[in-house]
Design an enzyme around this catalytic site. Sequence first.
Site, PDB file in Angstrom:
ATOM      1  N   GLU A 247       6.621   8.708   0.483  1.00 29.88           N
ATOM      2  CA  GLU A 247       6.385   7.411  -0.156  1.00 29.88           C
ATOM      3  C   GLU A 247       5.198   6.780   0.544  1.00 29.88           C
ATOM      4  OE1 GLU A 247       9.954   5.127   0.057  1.00 29.88           O
ATOM      5  OE2 GLU A 247      11.179   6.678  -0.863  1.00 29.88           O
ATOM      6  N   CYS A 281       5.894  -2.249   0.591  1.00 28.68           N
ATOM      7  CA  CYS A 281       5.177  -1.276  -0.236  1.00 28.68           C
ATOM      8  C   CYS A 281       5.145  -1.714  -1.691  1.00 28.68           C
ATOM      9  CB  CYS A 281       5.775   0.115  -0.083  1.00 28.68           C
ATOM     10  SG  CYS A 281       7.537   0.212  -0.400  1.00 28.68           S
TER      11      CYS A 281
END
Length: 479
Positions: A247, A281
Site C-alpha cells: 500500500e 494515505c
Amino acid sequence: MKFVYGSLIGGIWRDSPSTLRTVNPARPSQPVGTYGQATAAMVDEAVAAAAAAQRAWRKLPAPERCASFARFIDAIEANKERLAEAITAEQGKTLLESRGEIAKACSESRFMLQHVMTAEGTRHVPALRAGVRNIVLRRPRGVIVAITPWNFPVMTPMRKIAPALGFGNAAIIKPSEFTPAAACILGELATGMLPDGLLQVLHGGPDIGNALVGHRGVHGVTFTGSVGTGRRIIAATANNLAELSLELGGKNAVVIHDADDLDACLDQVASAALMCSGQRCTAVSRVLVRRALGERVAKGLAQRASRMRVGDGMDAATQLGPVTHLSQFEHVMSAVSKARSEGALVVAGGQGLEVQGCEGGYFFAPTILDRVEPHSAAAREEIFGPVISIVHYDTFDDAIAILNNVDYGLTAALFSNDAKVIARFVEECETGMLHVNHGTVPDSHMPFGGIKASGVGAYSVGPSAAAFYTTEHSVYLEN
C-alpha cells in the site's frame, strides 16, 4: 512517559546494545522511547521461531484460531487508553484521533475474522472427466513480514496481523522507527495469549527491513508506506520471491461539481484533508472545483482551516497535532514554498507555527493553496501534510483529465447531484476506492487499496485479502 523495549522474539523480549530513540513531535526535546535494534542473527531467530509457531497454528481449525484472536482484540480494547497515549506521544495526533484509530483497528479486525471464516472452506468445481472430483482449496501462506508506517501505529499493524493470523500464518512486525511503542504494546498483549513466536516485533532501520523481506524463510511481505521504499522492497524480495502486498502513496482528490449544501460538503472535505495533519494515505490532497464554485470553495476551506486549533495532541482542546517528525515537517515546508513559486495563492496557513508551551514542535498551519495549476508539483506530487491544493476546471471532461493525470490511484470523491456525472466518475476515475457525496473514509469491511503507483498485489481488508495471506491449490480426486 518513557517506553523501553527490545525486540520480541519467540515470546521473549531481547535487548540489544544498539538502540533507536523516539521523541514527542509536539516537544522534540522530550524523549519518549528507547528501543533495542535487532541484529541479522535476531532476524534469523525470529524467522525460525515464526516458522515453528506457524506449523502448529495452521493445524488449528479456523474457528479456534479466530476465537483466540478475538480475545486478543478484546485485550486491545481493554488497553485502549494506554495505546492511545502511546500513539499520541510518538505520532502527535490528538488523543481523540488515537482512540478512533484503535476503535477502527478493532472493527476492521473483527470483520476480517468473519472473512476468514467464510473464505476458509474448500470450493467444489464441476469436473470435465467422469469419476473425478475437482476441489479448489486455500492454505496459509506461511511466515508473513509486515513493515508498518508511522502515521497509524495500531491500525496498520492490526490490518496486517488480523488476516495473517486468522488465515493460519505467523507474523513478524517491523514498526516505524518513529512510532514503535504501540506495536510493542501489541506484542506485550499477545505474550501469553497467543503462541510464542506467532506474533513477533523487531526494531531497526532499512538494513533490518531488507534482511527480513529478503529472508529465504519469509513467504509474504506486506508494506504500507512510500513508493520509493516500496520499490526497494520489490527489489529485495527478488532473493526469495515472496508474495507482495504493498500500500503506497496517493494524491487523492475531491471533485466538487455541484452541491445542494456546499457548507456540508466543505465540512467533509476539510475533515478528510486535515485530520491527522494530513498524514493519512486516504487524506484529500487536491480539491478540483468547477470554476463557478471556485471562489466560494476557496473561501470556505480557508475559513475552516483558520479556525482549527493547533497544539499538543494530549491537550483536549487541540484539533490538529504536529507533523510527526522533522524531515516530514521540512518536506511540507518545501512543498508549500515550491507551490508559491509556481504561482499558487496561499489563502490560509502556509507556514510553521509556534505553540505556547511546545517550543520547537513540528507544527504546520492548516494550509489552503488556491489557483494551483494542474501541471504543478502541488497538484501532482504527494505532500502528506495539512495542505489542500485547489485546482479550478471548466468542464467535467477537464475534471476527469486532471483527476487521472497523476501517478497515483488510491482514493477519490465526487460531490454532485447529476446522475450522468456520477456515472462517469464511477466508470472513469482511476482509483481503487471511489466515494460519491461523502468524504474518503472507508468502511471497515470493504477492500482497501489502490491502483497505479498506489498499490501492488491484493488489497488489504475484506475478502480480497485472502489472495495474499493464503495460497490457492487445485485438487483432482479420482473416485
